[in-house]
Structures are given as structure tokens and as C-alpha cells.
Design a protein around this motif. Structure first.
Motif, PDB file in Angstrom:
ATOM      1  N   GLU A   1       0.804  -1.220   0.000  1.00  0.00           N
ATOM      2  CA  GLU A   1       0.000   0.000   0.000  1.00  0.00           C
ATOM      3  C   GLU A   1       0.838   1.271   0.000  1.00  0.00           C
ATOM      4  O   GLU A   1       0.461   2.287  -0.595  1.00  0.00           O
ATOM      5  CB  GLU A   1      -0.945   0.008   1.212  1.00  0.00           C
TER       6      GLU A   1
ATOM      7  N   ARG B   1      -4.838 -15.168  -5.886  1.00  0.00           N
ATOM      8  CA  ARG B   1      -5.814 -14.076  -6.026  1.00  0.00           C
ATOM      9  C   ARG B   1      -5.112 -12.729  -6.191  1.00  0.00           C
ATOM     10  O   ARG B   1      -4.145 -12.436  -5.495  1.00  0.00           O
ATOM     11  CB  ARG B   1      -6.725 -14.024  -4.794  1.00  0.00           C
ATOM     12  N   ILE B   2      -5.617 -11.918  -7.124  1.00  0.00           N
ATOM     13  CA  ILE B   2      -5.099 -10.560  -7.320  1.00  0.00           C
ATOM     14  C   ILE B   2      -5.832  -9.642  -6.346  1.00  0.00           C
ATOM     15  O   ILE B   2      -7.044  -9.439  -6.467  1.00  0.00           O
ATOM     16  CB  ILE B   2      -5.317 -10.069  -8.761  1.00  0.00           C
ATOM     17  N   GLU B   3      -5.100  -9.094  -5.386  1.00  0.00           N
ATOM     18  CA  GLU B   3      -5.741  -8.286  -4.350  1.00  0.00           C
ATOM     19  C   GLU B   3      -4.773  -7.261  -3.769  1.00  0.00           C
ATOM     20  O   GLU B   3      -3.564  -7.317  -4.002  1.00  0.00           O
ATOM     21  CB  GLU B   3      -6.247  -9.195  -3.219  1.00  0.00           C
ATOM     22  N   LYS B   4      -5.341  -6.307  -3.041  1.00  0.00           N
ATOM     23  CA  LYS B   4      -4.580  -5.293  -2.295  1.00  0.00           C
ATOM     24  C   LYS B   4      -3.616  -4.501  -3.182  1.00  0.00           C
ATOM     25  O   LYS B   4      -2.497  -4.186  -2.779  1.00  0.00           O
ATOM     26  CB  LYS B   4      -3.830  -5.946  -1.138  1.00  0.00           C
TER      27      LYS B   4
ATOM     28  N   ASP C   1      -5.041  -1.716  -4.860  1.00  0.00           N
ATOM     29  CA  ASP C   1      -5.861  -0.542  -5.174  1.00  0.00           C
ATOM     30  C   ASP C   1      -5.136   0.785  -4.943  1.00  0.00           C
ATOM     31  O   ASP C   1      -5.568   1.823  -5.447  1.00  0.00           O
ATOM     32  CB  ASP C   1      -7.154  -0.567  -4.335  1.00  0.00           C
TER      33      ASP C   1
ATOM     34  N   GLU D   1      -9.186  -9.945 -11.430  1.00  0.00           N
ATOM     35  CA  GLU D   1      -9.897  -9.051 -10.509  1.00  0.00           C
ATOM     36  C   GLU D   1      -8.890  -8.158  -9.789  1.00  0.00           C
ATOM     37  O   GLU D   1      -7.680  -8.334  -9.890  1.00  0.00           O
ATOM     38  CB  GLU D   1     -10.671  -9.882  -9.472  1.00  0.00           C
ATOM     39  N   GLY D   2      -9.397  -7.163  -9.090  1.00  0.00           N
ATOM     40  CA  GLY D   2      -8.551  -6.314  -8.254  1.00  0.00           C
ATOM     41  C   GLY D   2      -7.686  -5.315  -8.992  1.00  0.00           C
ATOM     42  O   GLY D   2      -6.841  -4.658  -8.368  1.00  0.00           O
ATOM     43  N   ILE D   3      -7.883  -5.156 -10.297  1.00  0.00           N
ATOM     44  CA  ILE D   3      -7.073  -4.198 -11.062  1.00  0.00           C
ATOM     45  C   ILE D   3      -7.953  -3.242 -11.873  1.00  0.00           C
ATOM     46  O   ILE D   3      -7.470  -2.544 -12.765  1.00  0.00           O
ATOM     47  CB  ILE D   3      -6.101  -4.933 -12.015  1.00  0.00           C
ATOM     48  N   GLU D   4      -9.239  -3.195 -11.560  1.00  0.00           N
ATOM     49  CA  GLU D   4     -10.175  -2.363 -12.317  1.00  0.00           C
ATOM     50  C   GLU D   4      -9.816  -0.882 -12.284  1.00  0.00           C
ATOM     51  O   GLU D   4     -10.162  -0.133 -13.213  1.00  0.00           O
ATOM     52  CB  GLU D   4     -11.600  -2.539 -11.756  1.00  0.00           C
TER      53      GLU D   4
END
Length: 215
Positions: A125, A142-145, A147, A166-169
């Protein structure tokens, strides 16, 4: 008094005093003597138990560190392999940068034949100015964190275990996305609509059956 009677009286007193004199102290019996040095020696069984205790307590600092650093799991073949974790000290060490906000490029790719790989995307982050991120050859599912990585231009997630995009929108500046060698079956519609800067999308060696939704 006659001399003979006086001598007899003196002899009697001497005999009486001798009878009253205490007898010499009798020697200490063998039963009360202190044990010999041989009897105080440790038995072989006690020595063995002591050695076992020392072996159990013989834990080095390196073993303790390894125990905390790696948590083990079993893969599909039942083989235990280590899991590495993305931490801020690790990021600082790899980038040689104390201020995470100043990092522009970061490689967290693992060796293909390595036994310790990253499984989770985390603690990125503070890398708000990151433009290139390499997470290839890991065990990520999983594609996460991600943002907070609004400036990211290149993202390499090849050779992982990702099954869903997911997670890259929010990554409107993303130009290159490498997802080759994963388990993706479907390409969502928003990929072509939200990732407006995307120029290269690598989906080789996946399970995609159709690309009709991608435009």
C-alpha cells in the motif's frame, strides 16, 4: 591412724575414681560412614537422559528464525513447500530504499525451482509511486490489495495460480499485463473498458476457452 590403713584407703579411692572415668568413644560403625566417591557417581541411565534433554534444547537462532519465517503447507502432490511473505523490511531490502513511497520498480519474482514462494499480495500500500511490479513464479491465487498502486504501468503475474482477473479495475495507467501460465478461464468485459491504457495482455498457457467478451 596407722600407715597401712592409710595406704588401703588411698587404693580404694583410686579404684573408685577409675571406675567412674568414662570409657573411650567407640569407633563409628561402617553403617554411619559417608558414602564413598564411587557411590556418588552418576548412573549411565541418568547420563543418557541428560544427553537427551540437551539434544532437545539444542535449538540454534537460525532454526528459530527459519521457523518463524516459513510456514509450511502441502501441495497437490503432498510435498511440503515453504511460503514466503511480503513484508515492509523485505521490500526495503530488495529495493534498497527506506522510503517505500519512492520505489518505482519492484521485483518479487521467485526462482522457478525455489521451494519458498509468495502466496499472498500484501504490504504494498505504501508503494504509491510504483510503476513496475513483478510477482511472477509464485503461488499467488488471487489478485488483491493493489488498489493504492494508481501509477502502475507494468504488472507481471505470470506463472502463478490465479483463476480470476480481478482487483485491477482501477489501474487506468496500466499498459502491460502479463497473466501467462495461470488458471484463468474467463476474461471479464470490464478489462477492455476500464483498463483504457492497456496495450499488451498476455494470457498464454491459461484455460481461456473464449475471448468473445473482450473488446
Amino acid at each position: 591412724m596407722k600407715k597401712g590403713s592409710v595406704r588401703k584407703a588411698l587404693c580404694r579411692k583410686t579404684q573408685m575414681s577409675a571406675s567412674r572415668t568414662p570409657s573411650p568413644v567407640s569407633p563409628v560403625s561402617s553403617s554411619t560412614r559417608s558414602p564413598s566417591p564411587l557411590s556418588q557417581q552418576t548412573s549411565p541411565s541418568a547420563c543418557k537422559s541428560t544427553e537427551r534433554r540437551h539434544q532437545q534444547l539444542d535449538i540454534t537462532a537460525e532454526n528459530v528464525e527459519a521457523a518463524f519465517e516459513s510456514k509450511f503447507h502441502k501441495d497437490e502432490n503432498g510435498v511440503s513447500s515453504g511460503v514466503r511473505y511480503i513484508t515492509e523490511p523485505l521490500i526495503k531490502g530488495l529495493s534498497k530504499q527506506e522510503n517505500l513511497a519512492c520505489i518505482r520498480s519492484l521485483s518479487l519474482s521467485s526462482p522457478k525451482d525455489g521451494d519458498k514462494k509468495f502466496k499472498y499480495i500484501e504490504n504494498l500500500e505504501k508503494c504509491s509511486k510504483l510503476e513496475t511490479l513483478n510477482l511472477s513464479n509464485n503461488q499467488i491465487e488471487r489478485i488483491e490489495k493493489l488498489d493504492k498502486l494508481m501509477r502502475l504501468r507494468e504488472l507481471n503475474l505470470s506463472c502463478n495460480k490465479i483463476s480470476k482477473i480481478e482487483g485491477i479495475e482501477h489501474m487506468q495507467n496500466l499498459q502491460k499485463l502479463n497473466l501467462a501460465g495461470n488458471e484463468i478461464e474467463h476474461i471479464p468485459v470490464w478489462v477492455g473498458k476500464k483498463l483504457r491504457s492497456l496495450r499488451i495482455l498476455n494470457l498464454k498457457q491459461n484455460k481461456v476457452s473464449s475471448v468473445s467478451d473482450y473488446s
